[in-house]
Scaffold this active site. Structure first.
Site, PDB file in Angstrom:
ATOM      1  CE  LYS A 297       2.627  10.834  -1.380  1.00  0.00           C
ATOM      2  NZ  LYS A 297       1.906   9.615  -1.659  1.00  0.00           N
TER       3      LYS A 297
ATOM      4  CD  GLU B  92      -5.490   2.809   3.149  1.00  0.00           C
ATOM      5  OE1 GLU B  92      -5.195   3.619   4.038  1.00  0.00           O
ATOM      6  OE2 GLU B  92      -5.501   3.102   1.940  1.00  0.00           O
TER       7      GLU B  92
ATOM      8  CG  ASP C 232      -2.061   0.978   1.138  1.00  0.00           C
ATOM      9  OD1 ASP C 232      -2.193   1.664   0.103  1.00  0.00           O
ATOM     10  OD2 ASP C 232      -2.844   1.061   2.106  1.00  0.00           O
TER      11      ASP C 232
HETATM   12  C1  5RP Z   1      -5.591   5.995   1.014  1.00  0.00           C
HETATM   13  C2  5RP Z   1      -4.178   6.030   1.421  1.00  0.00           C
HETATM   14  C3  5RP Z   1      -3.157   6.132   0.345  1.00  0.00           C
HETATM   15  O1  5RP Z   1      -2.249   5.103   0.505  1.00  0.00           O
HETATM   16  C4  5RP Z   1      -2.456   7.443   0.454  1.00  0.00           C
HETATM   17  O2  5RP Z   1      -3.416   8.482   0.412  1.00  0.00           O
HETATM   18  C5  5RP Z   1      -1.432   7.636  -0.656  1.00  0.00           C
HETATM   19  O3  5RP Z   1      -2.087   7.809  -1.859  1.00  0.00           O
HETATM   20  P1  5RP Z   1      -1.293   8.021  -3.212  1.00  0.00           P
HETATM   21  O4  5RP Z   1      -0.611   6.744  -3.523  1.00  0.00           O
HETATM   22  O5  5RP Z   1      -2.381   8.366  -4.198  1.00  0.00           O
HETATM   23  O6  5RP Z   1      -0.328   9.170  -3.022  1.00  0.00           O
HETATM   24  O7  5RP Z   1      -3.834   5.986   2.567  1.00  0.00           O
HETATM   25  O8  5RP Z   1      -6.454   6.004   2.112  1.00  0.00           O
END
Ligand code: 5RP
Length: 218
Positions: free
Chosen positions: A121, A103, A81
């Site tokens: 990030k 999640e 994820d």
């Molecule tokens: C969804 C999440 C996603 O993992 C998080 O927002 C990251 O998203 P992206 O890959 O679009 O940057 O926690 O609830």
């Protein structure tokens, strides 16, 4: 390299953790979507997936990948994820897409959590990204007052309902110096379903997309 190219590169790198016969936990968001698209090539090799959101389940099914109920899947060997923020201890903020509770359930039920993200990030101190808290609608106002007492600025995510029928309060302007403590405190407020800190159960591996390639932190 664009941000999307970095997301795709880490998603491809995460495919290397997928082994024959696995039931794979699959996250939510744009980075997880790249992983889902890549997983389509391996669909004959795996025994199915557990999705962390309706959106991801739909995307998986669109590729002809089997999606199982988490109650039938048992303990999972792998969960992949994205994240909204990560520190160097692989504590995360998640829930930008609102799927934090599912999640967290899939992460908790998985032996290995591989987080995939682009380098933007990674932060020293989490909290610049507003911390999502999923709340039972009836408790919205009470929980917001409790968050103010903790020093945060809760903002209702307007027009958004989670897959579980709840609302989200995003906490702004809170530097998160003690992620495990804050995760525990927030989860102790009556009416909170869970919050988007993944510190009690952090990621095990962070694959970070950079212009020079994929970095691995563990
Ligand atoms: C969804 C999440 C996603 O993992 C998080 O927002 C990251 O998203 P992206 O890959 O679009 O940057 O926690 O609830």
């Amino acid at each position: 390299m664009t941000q999307d190219e970095m997301k795709k590169a880490v998603a491809e790198a995460a495919l290397e953790y997928v082994e024959s016969g696995m039931i794979v936990g699959v996250g939510t968001g744009s980075t997880a979507n790249f992983f889902i698209d890549g997983l389509a090539k391996l669909k004959g090799k795996i025994d199915g997936t557990v999705a962390s959101s309706v959106a991801s389940a739909d995307r998986l099914k669109g590729h002809g990948i089997q999606v199982l109920d988490s109650n039938d899947a048992g303990q999972l060997p792998l969960y992949v994820d994205g994240a909204d923020e990560s520190n160097r201890y692989l504590h995360l903020i998640k829930g930008g897409g609102g799927a934090l509770t599912r999640e967290k359930i899939v992460a908790a039920a998985s032996d290995k959590f591989v987080c995939i993200a682009d380098e933007s990030k990674l932060v020293d101190v989490m909290g610049k990204f507003p911390l999502p808290v999923e709340v039972i609608p009836m408790a919205r106002s009470y929980v917001a007052r409790e968050i103010v007492k903790l020093g945060g600025e809760p903002v209702l995510r307007e027009g958004f309902t989670t897959d579980n029928g709840n609302v989200i309060l995003d906490i702004h302007n809170m530097e998160i110096m003690e992620p495990v403590k804050l995760e525990t405190t927030l989860n102790g407020i009556v009416g909170v379903v869970t919050n988007g800190l993944f510190a009690i159960r952090p990621a095990d591996v962070l694959l970070l997309g950079t212009p020079a390639g994929v970095d691995k932190l563990e």
